[in-house]
Write a protein that holds these residues in place. Structure first.
Motif, PDB file in Angstrom:
ATOM      1  N   UNK A   1       0.898  -1.132   0.122  1.00 48.79           N
ATOM      2  CA  UNK A   1      -0.081   0.021  -0.019  1.00 48.79           C
ATOM      3  C   UNK A   1       0.918   1.327  -0.103  1.00 48.79           C
ATOM      4  N   UNK A   2       2.083   1.375   0.715  1.00 45.93           N
ATOM      5  CA  UNK A   2       2.821   2.391   0.658  1.00 45.93           C
ATOM      6  C   UNK A   2       3.735   2.677  -0.572  1.00 45.93           C
ATOM      7  N   UNK A   3       3.953   1.412  -1.215  1.00 42.13           N
ATOM      8  CA  UNK A   3       4.480   1.672  -2.490  1.00 42.13           C
ATOM      9  C   UNK A   3       3.459   2.501  -3.580  1.00 42.13           C
ATOM     10  N   UNK A   4       2.211   2.203  -3.459  1.00 45.76           N
ATOM     11  CA  UNK A   4       1.295   2.848  -4.324  1.00 45.76           C
ATOM     12  C   UNK A   4       1.220   4.327  -3.994  1.00 45.76           C
ATOM     13  N   UNK A   5       1.488   4.614  -2.540  1.00 41.44           N
ATOM     14  CA  UNK A   5       1.390   6.034  -2.216  1.00 41.44           C
ATOM     15  C   UNK A   5       2.822   6.914  -2.677  1.00 41.44           C
ATOM     16  N   UNK A   6       3.722   5.899  -2.542  1.00 44.70           N
ATOM     17  CA  UNK A   6       5.162   6.606  -3.025  1.00 44.70           C
ATOM     18  C   UNK A   6       5.051   6.852  -4.305  1.00 44.70           C
ATOM     19  N   UNK A   7       4.781   5.827  -5.308  1.00 46.26           N
ATOM     20  CA  UNK A   7       4.641   6.084  -6.473  1.00 46.26           C
ATOM     21  C   UNK A   7       3.426   7.202  -6.969  1.00 46.26           C
ATOM     22  N   UNK A   8       2.680   7.517  -6.328  1.00 47.17           N
ATOM     23  CA  UNK A   8       1.445   8.588  -6.505  1.00 47.17           C
ATOM     24  C   UNK A   8       2.121  10.170  -6.147  1.00 47.17           C
ATOM     25  N   UNK A   9       2.874   9.908  -4.920  1.00 52.05           N
ATOM     26  CA  UNK A   9       3.274  11.447  -4.396  1.00 52.05           C
ATOM     27  C   UNK A   9       4.494  11.676  -5.396  1.00 52.05           C
ATOM     28  N   UNK A  10       5.637  10.856  -5.506  1.00 47.58           N
ATOM     29  CA  UNK A  10       6.757  11.195  -6.100  1.00 47.58           C
ATOM     30  C   UNK A  10       7.343  12.423  -5.882  1.00 47.58           C
ATOM     31  N   UNK A  11       7.483  12.460  -4.444  1.00 51.84           N
ATOM     32  CA  UNK A  11       8.008  13.662  -3.759  1.00 51.84           C
ATOM     33  C   UNK A  11       9.291  14.335  -4.379  1.00 51.84           C
ATOM     34  N   UNK A  12      10.509  13.316  -4.402  1.00 49.71           N
ATOM     35  CA  UNK A  12      11.731  13.803  -4.546  1.00 49.71           C
ATOM     36  C   UNK A  12      11.805  14.436  -6.062  1.00 49.71           C
TER      37      UNK A  12
ATOM     38  N   UNK B   1      11.582  11.095   4.692  1.00 51.62           N
ATOM     39  CA  UNK B   1      12.248   9.953   5.038  1.00 51.62           C
ATOM     40  C   UNK B   1      11.834   8.965   4.280  1.00 51.62           C
ATOM     41  N   UNK B   2      10.653   8.626   3.871  1.00 54.94           N
ATOM     42  CA  UNK B   2      10.211   7.598   3.480  1.00 54.94           C
ATOM     43  C   UNK B   2      10.445   7.477   1.940  1.00 54.94           C
ATOM     44  N   UNK B   3      10.685   8.725   1.086  1.00 55.33           N
ATOM     45  CA  UNK B   3      11.130   8.745  -0.107  1.00 55.33           C
ATOM     46  C   UNK B   3      12.846   8.350   0.013  1.00 55.33           C
ATOM     47  N   UNK B   4      13.513   8.998   0.828  1.00 52.33           N
ATOM     48  CA  UNK B   4      15.054   9.051   0.934  1.00 52.33           C
ATOM     49  C   UNK B   4      15.123   7.333   1.196  1.00 52.33           C
ATOM     50  N   UNK B   5      14.505   6.803   2.006  1.00 48.33           N
ATOM     51  CA  UNK B   5      14.723   5.305   2.171  1.00 48.33           C
ATOM     52  C   UNK B   5      14.421   4.590   0.863  1.00 48.33           C
ATOM     53  N   UNK B   6      13.162   4.785   0.104  1.00 49.65           N
ATOM     54  CA  UNK B   6      12.968   4.225  -0.847  1.00 49.65           C
ATOM     55  C   UNK B   6      14.095   4.291  -2.027  1.00 49.65           C
ATOM     56  N   UNK B   7      14.560   5.453  -2.271  1.00 48.91           N
ATOM     57  CA  UNK B   7      15.108   5.791  -3.293  1.00 48.91           C
ATOM     58  C   UNK B   7      16.807   6.085  -3.308  1.00 48.91           C
TER      59      UNK B   7
ATOM     60  N   UNK C   1      10.108  -1.327   6.893  1.00 55.63           N
ATOM     61  CA  UNK C   1       9.969  -0.838   5.541  1.00 55.63           C
ATOM     62  C   UNK C   1      11.429  -0.865   4.905  1.00 55.63           C
ATOM     63  N   UNK C   2      12.692  -0.534   5.591  1.00 52.74           N
ATOM     64  CA  UNK C   2      13.862  -0.550   5.092  1.00 52.74           C
ATOM     65  C   UNK C   2      14.255  -2.165   4.983  1.00 52.74           C
ATOM     66  N   UNK C   3      13.853  -3.027   5.477  1.00 54.03           N
ATOM     67  CA  UNK C   3      14.123  -4.505   5.394  1.00 54.03           C
ATOM     68  C   UNK C   3      13.332  -4.959   3.939  1.00 54.03           C
ATOM     69  N   UNK C   4      12.211  -4.597   4.048  1.00 50.25           N
ATOM     70  CA  UNK C   4      11.262  -5.079   2.575  1.00 50.25           C
ATOM     71  C   UNK C   4      11.946  -4.219   1.513  1.00 50.25           C
ATOM     72  N   UNK C   5      12.223  -3.164   1.403  1.00 52.75           N
ATOM     73  CA  UNK C   5      12.938  -2.277   0.293  1.00 52.75           C
ATOM     74  C   UNK C   5      14.338  -3.114   0.170  1.00 52.75           C
ATOM     75  N   UNK C   6      15.000  -3.532   0.915  1.00 53.79           N
ATOM     76  CA  UNK C   6      16.251  -4.255   0.608  1.00 53.79           C
ATOM     77  C   UNK C   6      16.053  -5.352  -0.057  1.00 53.79           C
TER      78      UNK C   6
END
Length: 559
Positions: free
Chosen positions: A408-419, A502-508, A547-552
């Motif tokens: 669900x958070x990935x959908x939010x990240x893709x929608x926001x594209x904050x960076x 923080x979410x975007x930084x961790x993801x990207x 979130x960090x573990x899942x992204x890795x």
């Protein structure tokens, strides 16, 4: 026959007392020397040789323990000898005391926390059932120091309060002068550590109370110069918190000679950092940088730094960025990466051991003691199997929930594209319920847009009042505009910005995924990891560590 036996007993007792008098006499000859004064070895070596010749391993342990105090360069060597002598004595109290002393050297003289903790935990095994309360409390104190370093301030405070109570009571009892001295030292050091915890927790009234108590309790003699320096250092931090920068600098300067004399490089670097902050806040940037560089010099020499001093490098990086000096900016950026690596390594190791080895030690020992009771053991195994089954079930269910929240958070990240997205300018809307002049509202909307674009929300300690000062307005106006145009109060608005960042930084950014949660929280503007983790969970539905573990794991599966 009886007369002859009595005569032999009297001769033995007299000989024993005479031997003890010789040992005490030798100790009295060097006990007045200051720490690290190697002139004491004229008498310590006599002490060692006599104890060896008589195979008096208890006294040999004491001789080596004294040698640790007065040696400059061979403290670990004498600590190892003290451990060996204690083991030869067969006395668990002495063995535990020896390991405790060795851990203190690793902690105090080398700041090798991992080695120190290993020794403290070994000492804990030998002292668990000991009647030597002084050694037990010294060991408990050291484990409290490690917990404080890890940031578990509330847990550490429980330990230091126990130590303060014990050492204070025994320092007032009619005991041997050396025992009173040790208890007085333990009392003052426990006060110092409690002050550190209260300062970290922002409990300034408690800090003030304990500093007054420390000032009244610290003897005015050279034997307690170090404790005086510790309290002056803490007073300087209290002055800094009150923004009394001139007084803080005076207190820091008063603390430095004592700290430098015993080469307590950790607190020396701490003092230099806060001196630098004082000068920076006074507008004396060059003096600030001069002190920040001293912190870096100490780090280069000892490869150790307190987590609180990490921002020392951010100050230097920002300074040289403004000075348009890319060479210096690059150097201190690389230094910051080294600092992160050292801190991260210590945190990972220490937090694992202190809970796996110390907190569970008693449970482990109790389990071992029941090995002879077959029925009880079978019951325990049965309970463990049931618990493990439940644990696996709940763990699997939790992992599924985490995976769902992650998706669900990935959908939010893709929608926001904050960076990648330029911050949209806020436009005046007459339908908003803001009872202010349009010009005022438009100016504030422009300021808020710039504030978000410049990532001003990352400033730690940011408040509505401070933000209003930046915008040259009042809190009432700013609060109205934020409530209407952002749909939330100031606190929620700032937290959402920080968590999204923080979410975007961790993801990207792969470097962010290497940071500890403490570092991510700090870099995102939060004052502590717990509030960051809780707010991250509230906004994103998943904790940052998961979130960090899942992204890795996701990236590894792609590769």
């Amino acid at each position: 026959m009886i007369k002859r036996i009595l005569t032999l007993c009297l001769c033995f007792f007299t000989s024993f007392l005479f031997a003890q008098d010789i040992y005490s006499g030798l100790r009295n000859k060097y006990w007045g020397f200051e720490e690290n004064d190697e002139r004491a070895f004229v008498y310590i070596n006599q002490y060692i040789n006599k104890a060896k010749s008589e195979k008096n391993y208890s006294e040999l342990f004491q001789a080596y323990k004294d040698a640790i105090l007065f040696s400059k360069d061979f403290k670990i060597k004498y600590a190892d000898s003290a451990v060996s002598a204690a083991k030869l004595s067969g006395k668990n109290d002495l063995i535990g005391d020896a390991y405790n002393s060795k851990g203190a050297i690793y902690y105090f003289n080398h700041r090798k926390f991992q080695f120190a903790l290993n020794e403290y935990l070994t000492a804990d095994e030998y002292l668990k059932d000991s009647k030597n309360e002084l050694s037990k409390y010294q060991n408990i104190y050291h484990i409290g120091v490690v917990k404080s370093y890890l940031g578990y301030y509330d847990e550490a405070l429980v330990i230091f309060k126990q130590c303060i109570s014990y050492f204070e009571t025994n320092a007032k009892r009619v005991l041997h002068v050396n025992t009173i001295y040790n208890n007085k030292k333990g009392y003052l050091n426990s006060l110092h550590q409690a002050i550190i915890c209260y300062q970290a927790l922002g409990k300034n009234n408690e800090v003030k109370r304990l500093l007054k108590l420390a000032e009244a309790s610290t003897p005015k003699s050279k034997d307690f110069n170090l404790e005086y320096s510790y309290f002056k250092k803490s007073s300087g931090v209290a002055d800094f918190t009150r923004k009394d920068y001139s007084q803080a600098i005076n207190d820091f300067n008063a603390s430095l000679p004592g700290l430098i004399k015993v080469n307590d490089f950790t607190w020396v670097s701490y003092v230099y950092f806060y001196k630098g902050k004082c000068f920076t806040n006074q507008g004396k940037l060059e003096l600030g940088v001069e002190n920040y560089k001293k912190v870096d010099s100490i780090f280069n020499k000892h490869q150790f730094i307190l987590p609180e001093l990490r921002s020392n490098y951010e100050e230097l990086i920002n300074y040289y960025k403004k000075q348009n000096s890319p060479e210096n900016e690059l150097y201190y950026t690389n230094q910051l990466l080294k600092v992160d690596s050292v801190i991260s390594s210590d945190f990972k190791y220490l937090s694992t051991r202190i809970y796996k080895d110390h907190e569970l030690l008693e449970a482990k020992e109790n389990l071992e003691k029941t090995n002879s009771f077959g029925i009880a053991l079978l019951i325990i195994f049965g309970v463990i199997i049931i618990l493990l089954g439940l644990l696996v079930f709940y763990r699997n269910r939790k992992q599924k929930q985490i995976q769902q929240k992650y998706n669900e958070l990935l959908v939010k990240i893709d929608h926001d594209k904050l960076p990648d997205q330029v911050v949209e300018s806020l436009i005046f809307d007459e339908n908003k319920n803001v009872k202010l002049d349009q010009n005022i509202v438009e100016k504030l909307l422009k300021d808020i847009t710039a504030f978000e674009a410049n990532e001003g929300f990352l400033e730690r300690g940011l408040s509505l009042k401070k933000m209003a000062e930046y915008f040259k307005t009042n809190t009432s106006y700013l609060s109205q505009v934020i409530n209407e145009y952002k749909g939330s109060n100031f606190s929620t608005y700032i937290n959402v910005l920080r968590i999204n960042y923080a979410t975007q930084k961790i993801y990207h950014d792969k470097e962010w995924r290497k940071y500890s949660i403490e570092h991510v929280a700090s870099a995102s503007g939060f004052s502590n990891r717990q509030s960051f983790s809780n707010i991250f969970l509230e906004i994103n539905g998943i904790r940052p560590v998961d979130f960090i573990k899942k992204r890795i794991k996701e990236l590894e599966s792609i590769d």
